[in-house]
Design an enzyme around this catalytic site. Sequence first.
Site, short mmCIF file in Angstrom:
data_model
loop_
_atom_site.label_atom_id
_atom_site.label_comp_id
_atom_site.label_asym_id
_atom_site.label_seq_id
_atom_site.Cartn_x
_atom_site.Cartn_y
_atom_site.Cartn_z
N GLY A 12 6.26 1.19 1.06
CA GLY A 12 5.19 1.85 0.33
C GLY A 12 5.65 2.98 -0.55
CB SER A 42 28.41 5.87 -31.25
OG SER A 42 29.74 6.17 -31.58
N GLY A 68 0.84 -1.19 0.00
CA GLY A 68 0.00 0.00 0.00
C GLY A 68 0.87 1.24 0.00
#
EC number: 2.7.7.4
Length: 641
Positions: free
Chosen positions: A113, A541, A31
Amino acid sequence: MSYVQSIPPHDIEAHLAEHDNKSILRFITCGSVDDGKSTLIGRLLYDAKLVFEDQLANLGRVGSPGAANGKEIDLALLLDGLEAEREQGITIDVAYRYFATSKRKFIVADTPGHEEYTRNMVTGASTADLAIILIDSRQGILQQTRRHSYIASLLGIRHVVLAVNKIDLVDFKQQVYEEIVADYMAFAKELGFASIRPIPISARDGDNVISASANTPWYRGAALLEYLETVELDPTDQAKPFRFPVQMVMRPNADFRGYAGQISCGRISVGDPVVVAKTGQRTSVKAIVTYDGELATAGEGEAVTLVLSDEVDASRGNMLVAPGARPFVADQFQAHVIWFDANPMMPGRSYILRTETDSVSATVTTLKHQVNINSFIREAAKSLQMNEVGVCNISTQAPIAFDAYNDNRATGNFIIVDRVTNATVGAGLIDFPLRRADNVHWHALEVNKSARSAMKNQLPAVLWFTGLSGSGKSTIANELDRILHAQGKHTYLLDGDNVRHGLNRDLGFTEEDRVENIRRVAEVAKLMADAGLIVLVSFISPFRDERRMARELMEEGEFIEIFVDTPLDECARRDPKGLYEKALAGKIANFTGVSSCYEAPENPELHIRTVGHQPNDLALAIEEFLDRRIGGQMTPLQRPT
């Protein structure tokens, strides 16, 4: 308060046997932050008299509120063991606790949580049978409530307790409770839970935790512990087909060969037939050996060594399985991916994929969509950010053995590891193999790379020029191409700007598009090297991961990384295309060196500094190195300075 049970000496063995036969319920609490997850488990243990006296005494020493006067104990501290957790009053790591009642054994994972620690919640949920999802009565359903519910469903948890906590802070009002339950039921109807049991509780005061509370006469259901003791698990969860990942081949002497590991699921007995998952070789179990002696049969969770009737190729990374229920073996599959890292997931980037048996290089070839956890709507996305969930097609460098996660949690999951930091950056749940992998086969060609190279009288190579825009990459590469061509060498120069006019014209300059840009060019360079050419690749790159991916595509010694090192201020001064002026004025987004990072090579084959040197001189220095390299004369590098 402590829990002591007196058992007569002559009843100890019977008690232990009864205890061993109790079923185990693995559950998690989840939760949002401050919904009371740790407090609930602490209250559950405390009221059930499952907390030892030394643990209670320790709560006073760590400064729990009210502990000094004995009136109130911060029960969350029974779970929050890290110093940082106690200082901040939040759960960070997953806290596991084992306890038992007269009816059942329990393993509980108290998960954090906070959104930042979603990865820890995933870890706890991956083995759970049930989830207790807490909701603060004052706040109702929050985003993290939805996220944890979705992840619990995704990870195969079938049963949920909806614990509407802090009911005392809303004066035990039935209306508040029923509104929250109705909202959650409407939200969760798409999640496919087998059961959802709502219970109004006060974790702090113990209402409806161990026994029914007089404060909620309108609630006539079971208290939390009573429900946990009696909830029925799906019987199919206990009857999976046999899966045995081989962890080690035991060879103590010439007369013994055994395959050691832990049984992931199912059972095996002496004489049972088994199949080596990747090769399809069939054999049977000759003996089941453990530290305490041989067994006639063994089951899920047991660590054993299997002796087989025949010699088969079943080394570490393979799996012994039941012949009638074999896993998939493929190098492409679809999966749900939960992303943990602050750096986004990039399709086309090479990662390490680890399953219960394998560790292989892998690439997300397609991000099909992202899942909106609030609405469950599929949304288009180019990458996954931290804590986001997406459906992806994944390609591995070699075939792996797996089951669909919905069929077998043990062999249907994987983690994704960053190749540079070795950090776990994601977790995945396999949906199904992609059959296209079975329909595409390598065609044996008569003329191979060696034949093409011999005809050209040269060894193939890929010279990968990397550096900032304006560093001189293309100028030096073009000069080197001219020199090699004059010597009769067969070359081809792939230039970043030129390729974007054709092959990569559909790509922009976001981080995701840059990754795909390099992936395509690397594959083209590989084909050209296979044709026996000396390939010059001149691309910014900017990311090490993509340059490493390009290197791994080539044969050993074929890839030569050349870092064209020019300071940023010098590149901006040169500004041959006027791009720096535009980028510094904010007219160009994602410009390398200005608004997008450049990751310099850490150990290139050649490191050339351009300031104070002419392009022709630098090209000649590279040509000399190349002559030694492809001529087989591996002398120490003489890097131009």
